[in-house]
Design a protein around this motif. Structure first.
Motif, short mmCIF file in Angstrom:
data_model
loop_
_atom_site.label_atom_id
_atom_site.label_comp_id
_atom_site.label_asym_id
_atom_site.label_seq_id
_atom_site.Cartn_x
_atom_site.Cartn_y
_atom_site.Cartn_z
N ASP A 1 -17.34 -7.37 5.64
CA ASP A 1 -17.20 -7.67 7.08
C ASP A 1 -16.32 -6.62 7.75
OD1 ASP A 1 -18.69 -9.98 7.09
OD2 ASP A 1 -16.98 -11.35 7.23
N HIS A 2 -15.17 -6.32 7.14
CA HIS A 2 -14.26 -5.32 7.72
C HIS A 2 -14.98 -4.00 7.94
CE1 HIS A 2 -10.20 -7.25 6.20
NE2 HIS A 2 -10.85 -8.03 7.05
N ASP A 3 -15.75 -3.58 6.93
CA ASP A 3 -16.46 -2.29 7.03
C ASP A 3 -17.49 -2.33 8.16
OD1 ASP A 3 -15.00 -1.34 4.92
OD2 ASP A 3 -16.58 -1.66 3.42
N ARG B 1 -16.76 -14.70 13.66
CA ARG B 1 -17.11 -15.51 12.48
C ARG B 1 -16.13 -15.24 11.34
NH1 ARG B 1 -19.91 -14.33 7.89
NH2 ARG B 1 -20.86 -16.12 6.83
N HIS B 2 -15.75 -13.99 11.18
CA HIS B 2 -14.81 -13.60 10.13
C HIS B 2 -13.45 -14.28 10.33
CE1 HIS B 2 -13.23 -10.66 7.16
NE2 HIS B 2 -12.14 -10.67 7.91
N ILE B 3 -12.99 -14.30 11.56
CA ILE B 3 -11.71 -14.94 11.87
C ILE B 3 -11.82 -16.45 11.62
CG2 ILE B 3 -10.13 -15.54 13.78
CD1 ILE B 3 -10.51 -12.69 14.87
N ILE C 1 -13.73 -17.95 9.44
CA ILE C 1 -13.71 -18.17 7.99
C ILE C 1 -12.28 -18.01 7.44
CG2 ILE C 1 -14.43 -17.12 5.79
CD1 ILE C 1 -17.22 -16.73 7.08
N GLU C 2 -11.59 -16.99 7.89
CA GLU C 2 -10.22 -16.80 7.41
C GLU C 2 -9.33 -17.98 7.81
OE1 GLU C 2 -9.95 -11.95 7.06
OE2 GLU C 2 -9.01 -12.91 8.78
N GLU C 3 -9.37 -18.34 9.07
CA GLU C 3 -8.42 -19.35 9.56
C GLU C 3 -8.75 -20.77 9.11
OE1 GLU C 3 -7.45 -19.06 13.70
OE2 GLU C 3 -6.69 -17.02 13.47
N HIS D 1 -4.10 -4.56 10.31
CA HIS D 1 -4.41 -5.94 9.93
C HIS D 1 -5.31 -5.98 8.68
CE1 HIS D 1 -5.27 -10.21 10.97
NE2 HIS D 1 -6.45 -9.96 10.45
N ASN D 2 -6.39 -5.21 8.70
CA ASN D 2 -7.34 -5.26 7.59
C ASN D 2 -6.74 -4.67 6.31
OD1 ASN D 2 -9.12 -6.44 9.32
ND2 ASN D 2 -10.48 -4.68 9.53
N ALA D 3 -5.93 -3.63 6.48
CA ALA D 3 -5.30 -3.03 5.30
C ALA D 3 -4.35 -4.03 4.65
CB ALA D 3 -4.54 -1.76 5.70
N LEU D 4 -3.64 -4.77 5.49
CA LEU D 4 -2.70 -5.77 4.96
C LEU D 4 -3.45 -6.90 4.24
CD1 LEU D 4 0.56 -6.27 6.31
CD2 LEU D 4 -0.59 -8.45 6.23
N GLU D 5 -4.53 -7.36 4.85
CA GLU D 5 -5.32 -8.41 4.20
C GLU D 5 -5.85 -7.93 2.85
OE1 GLU D 5 -6.97 -11.02 8.00
OE2 GLU D 5 -8.32 -9.56 7.07
N SER D 6 -6.38 -6.71 2.83
CA SER D 6 -6.95 -6.19 1.58
C SER D 6 -5.90 -6.05 0.49
CB SER D 6 -7.57 -4.80 1.80
OG SER D 6 -8.72 -4.94 2.56
N ILE E 1 -3.46 -10.16 0.77
CA ILE E 1 -3.99 -11.51 0.98
C ILE E 1 -5.23 -11.75 0.11
CG2 ILE E 1 -4.88 -13.14 2.72
CD1 ILE E 1 -1.97 -12.31 3.28
N TYR E 2 -6.23 -10.90 0.26
CA TYR E 2 -7.49 -11.14 -0.44
C TYR E 2 -7.34 -11.20 -1.98
CZ TYR E 2 -9.87 -10.29 4.06
OH TYR E 2 -10.30 -10.35 5.35
N PRO E 3 -6.45 -10.38 -2.58
CA PRO E 3 -6.34 -10.46 -4.04
C PRO E 3 -5.89 -11.84 -4.54
CG PRO E 3 -5.33 -8.44 -3.25
CD PRO E 3 -5.63 -9.28 -2.03
#
Ligand SMILES: [Fe+2]
Ligand SMILES: [Fe+2]
Length: 151
Positions: free
Chosen positions: A10-12, A44-46, A48-50, A111-116, A119-121
């Motif tokens: 999604d980020h990409d 949609r991505h937000i 799903i995350e929230e 934001h996306n770098a921080l999530e990757s 958060i995501y791991p």
């Protein structure tokens, strides 16, 4: 595909559409389709995350509350900037939209770098439902804005 891979895809995609929209904007011929694809993807991505990912992480790790609250603030900023661009384009003027787009790109890069990275791991795939089938409910807005608007 793992949950993490799906979210990073999604980020990409968001990044690609945003770049297309920015390039067209700088040429004075705004690619509204690219921007609208970006908007539906990121909303949609937000969602799903929230509603799915973050609540589960807060449940699993008590120290995630702070970082996630920061990410939700950023979602609200992104959401408002998108709304402003949509308002401007609907009225046929795109005077400030180039600036808003730049701002979105700037926020998303961090934001996306921080999530990757942080958060995501931590996501436990077996606890998360099939994301491909999930769509954002009509009228849903991000948590922080909902709270500000008293909804
Ligand atoms: Fe996010
Ligand atoms: Fe994300």
């Amino acid at each position: 595909m793992s949950i993490r891979e799906l979210l990073e895809r999604d980020h990409d995609q968001e990044h690609g559409k945003l770049v297309e929209a920015s390039i067209s904007m700088s040429r004075g011929e705004f690619e509204e389709n690219s921007f609208m694809e970006f908007v539906s993807n990121i909303r949609r991505h937000i969602y799903i995350e929230e509603e799915i990912i973050f609540p589960d992480l807060v449940y699993l790790y008590s120290d995630m509350k702070g970082p996630i609250s920061g990410l939700e603030m950023e979602h609200a900023s992104l959401w408002m900037l998108i709304d402003r661009i949509l308002e401007e384009t609907a009225s046929g003027t795109i005077r400030k939209s180039a600036k808003y787009l730049e701002e979105i790109e700037r926020i998303l890069a961090v934001h996306n770098a921080l999530e990757s990275a942080n958060i995501y791991p931590k996501i436990k795939d077996e606890r998360i439902p099939e994301l491909e089938r999930i769509s954002i409910p009509e009228g849903w807005i991000c948590r922080r804005l909902r709270r500000n608007r008293g909804q």
